[in-house]
Design an enzyme around this catalytic site. Structure first.
Site, short mmCIF file in Angstrom:
data_model
loop_
_atom_site.label_atom_id
_atom_site.label_comp_id
_atom_site.label_asym_id
_atom_site.label_seq_id
_atom_site.Cartn_x
_atom_site.Cartn_y
_atom_site.Cartn_z
N HIS A 1 0.82 -1.22 0.00
CA HIS A 1 0.00 0.00 0.00
C HIS A 1 0.84 1.27 0.00
CE1 HIS A 1 0.77 0.68 4.29
NE2 HIS A 1 0.31 -0.53 4.58
N CYS B 1 2.40 -5.03 6.66
CA CYS B 1 2.24 -4.75 5.23
C CYS B 1 3.56 -4.26 4.63
CB CYS B 1 1.16 -3.69 5.03
SG CYS B 1 -0.48 -4.24 5.55
#
Length: 171
Positions: free
Chosen positions: A125, A146
């Site tokens: 992301h 992430c």
């Protein structure tokens, strides 16, 4: 003399406009889609590949405790193994995101042996509200597991990657 100079200027202008039009035509051509994303945790690097050829690399930030594979929800680790992109979110909390197929059945089994939940929602992301950090976001691992890149980089990656793209995450 003036007529010759005027002709040269006009031809130069025409040539320059033609070159700009050609460059814009090339930009609008479809880009080849990436068939592998390789994330090297130790090097904090993500590389995109097309047809076994390196296309582009990015500096990344990982989970806040990146050493070793992800074992359970909340451990701050980024998973290790082979996954795929399962979903593209154009309006993620972190700008745009690509969801990984974590946890796999093996990830579930490992967490179950520990009596834990393996966690979920592991993404590649952008920065979301941290966009002002820009390229400096890589100075500290800060995600919950992430892989983070800048919003500008995420725009490029999002355009080049399709659902189903293979993702290999190495220690």
């Amino acid at each position: 003399m003036k007529r010759s100079l005027l002709l040269i200027v006009a031809l130069s202008y025409f040539f320059a406009c033609s070159c700009i039009a050609k460059i814009n035509d090339l930009r609008s051509l479809p880009q080849p889609k990436i068939d592998l994303i390789h994330i090297e945790k130790q090097k904090r690097r993500m590389t995109l590949f097309f047809d076994n050829n390196k296309s582009k690399s990015y500096r990344i930030a990982l989970g806040f405790s990146p050493q070793g594979p992800k074992l359970m929800e909340g451990d701050g680790k980024t998973p290790e193994g082979v996954y795929s992109i399962t979903y593209k979110n154009p309006q993620s909390q972190f700008y745009r995101s690509l969801k990984l197929s974590y946890p796999t059945p093996q990830d579930w089994q490992r967490a179950k042996r520990l009596g834990q939940n393996p966690g979920s929602n592991i993404m590649i992301h952008g920065l979301g509200e941290f966009y002002r950090a820009g390229k400096w976001h890589v100075l500290k691992d800060w995600t919950l597991g992430c892989i983070a890149v800048t919003n500008e980089e995420m725009d490029e990656i999002y355009r080049l990657v399709d659902v189903g793209t293979k993702v290999k995450i190495s220690p």
